[in-house]
Design a protein around this motif. Sequence first.
Motif, PDB file in Angstrom:
ATOM      1  N   SER A   1     -44.683 -19.276  23.878  1.00  0.00           N
ATOM      2  CA  SER A   1     -43.804 -18.104  23.767  1.00  0.00           C
ATOM      3  C   SER A   1     -42.357 -18.524  23.994  1.00  0.00           C
ATOM      4  O   SER A   1     -42.066 -19.326  24.875  1.00  0.00           O
ATOM      5  CB  SER A   1     -44.200 -17.054  24.814  1.00  0.00           C
ATOM      6  OG  SER A   1     -43.224 -16.036  24.904  1.00  0.00           O
TER       7      SER A   1
ATOM      8  N   ASP B   1     -47.134 -11.851  32.035  1.00  0.00           N
ATOM      9  CA  ASP B   1     -47.836 -11.400  30.813  1.00  0.00           C
ATOM     10  C   ASP B   1     -47.833  -9.871  30.737  1.00  0.00           C
ATOM     11  O   ASP B   1     -47.524  -9.289  29.690  1.00  0.00           O
ATOM     12  CB  ASP B   1     -49.278 -11.898  30.803  1.00  0.00           C
ATOM     13  CG  ASP B   1     -49.390 -13.412  30.649  1.00  0.00           C
ATOM     14  OD1 ASP B   1     -48.394 -14.048  30.268  1.00  0.00           O
ATOM     15  OD2 ASP B   1     -50.489 -13.938  30.897  1.00  0.00           O
TER      16      ASP B   1
ATOM     17  N   SER C   1     -45.641  -7.393  28.089  1.00  0.00           N
ATOM     18  CA  SER C   1     -46.435  -6.716  27.055  1.00  0.00           C
ATOM     19  C   SER C   1     -46.181  -5.212  27.029  1.00  0.00           C
ATOM     20  O   SER C   1     -46.679  -4.500  26.152  1.00  0.00           O
ATOM     21  CB  SER C   1     -47.931  -6.966  27.289  1.00  0.00           C
ATOM     22  OG  SER C   1     -48.358  -6.364  28.512  1.00  0.00           O
TER      23      SER C   1
END
Length: 298
Positions: free
Chosen positions: A169, A293, A297
């Motif tokens: 990422s 994470d 998100s």
Amino acid sequence: METKILLENGTNELEVLEFIVDGNSYGINVAKIREIIQYSPVTPVPNAHPSVEGIFMPRDAMITAIDLKNCLQRGQSQPGGLFIITSFNKLDIAFHVDSVVGIHRVSWVDIIKPGATVTTAEDGISTGIIKINGKLIIILDFEKIITDINPETGLKVTEIDALGVREPSEVPILIAEDSSLLRKLIVDSLKKAGYDNVIKAENGEEAWSYINHCRGLGNLDEQVKLIITDIEMPLMDGHRLTKLVKSDDDTKHIPVIIFSSLVNEEMRKKGEELGADAQLSKPEIGNLVKVIDGLLSK
């Protein structure tokens, strides 16, 4: 002697307890202290590290006693003096010292980075120096002292392996951490977890300057998607950085994770009041990735 943190939130100040070991003045952030008690005899532990005096039970919990004089390479402490019982990184440890002088309220701006002023033995376990009434007080890095004695108490870097293979990422993450060793370990762990675009700052002031630089260029949202900050840092601490970010309309949408050895019940309340999106204790590097994470998100 019970200790109580009286500081307001996000003022960029800390309270330092000054204590004496072998005739020299040292300091510890009061936020790390649970209580101070009179020395009591300890039970030696077979095959223990030379700096471990032994174990004892002041109440119902077993506590490891560390000989701070030995950690500073000044010989062995004799029975007597005081135990400073600390609580950080989810550990309760007693540090044996000669005496306690008192508490000083100081600003992180006034803390000098260690250099030629400290001896070789102290240089590796010092986070900064303050000058009070013409006297130098060396603030010790208690996390490093404990990690040197027992590496298992440090960052659980192996937790990253348990996350398995992950997609890379390029999401930009800004990290504020004054320890060069921890900064490298955290950055390496994040990269191993797929987060390759990590911007490093040595303290809150440097991180805030970078945020304002990006704001000036008009590309803040492309350059900073998430902030990870320690609490204890010179010039500007993590609570002050969190307060600045979360009280500014241009930056308050950026998630802030406080990642510090000081995340206990009281400090967690402070972080929540300042608007931190998550708070984790430093050994939990695997959980840190999971929290990142989740926040990215959203």
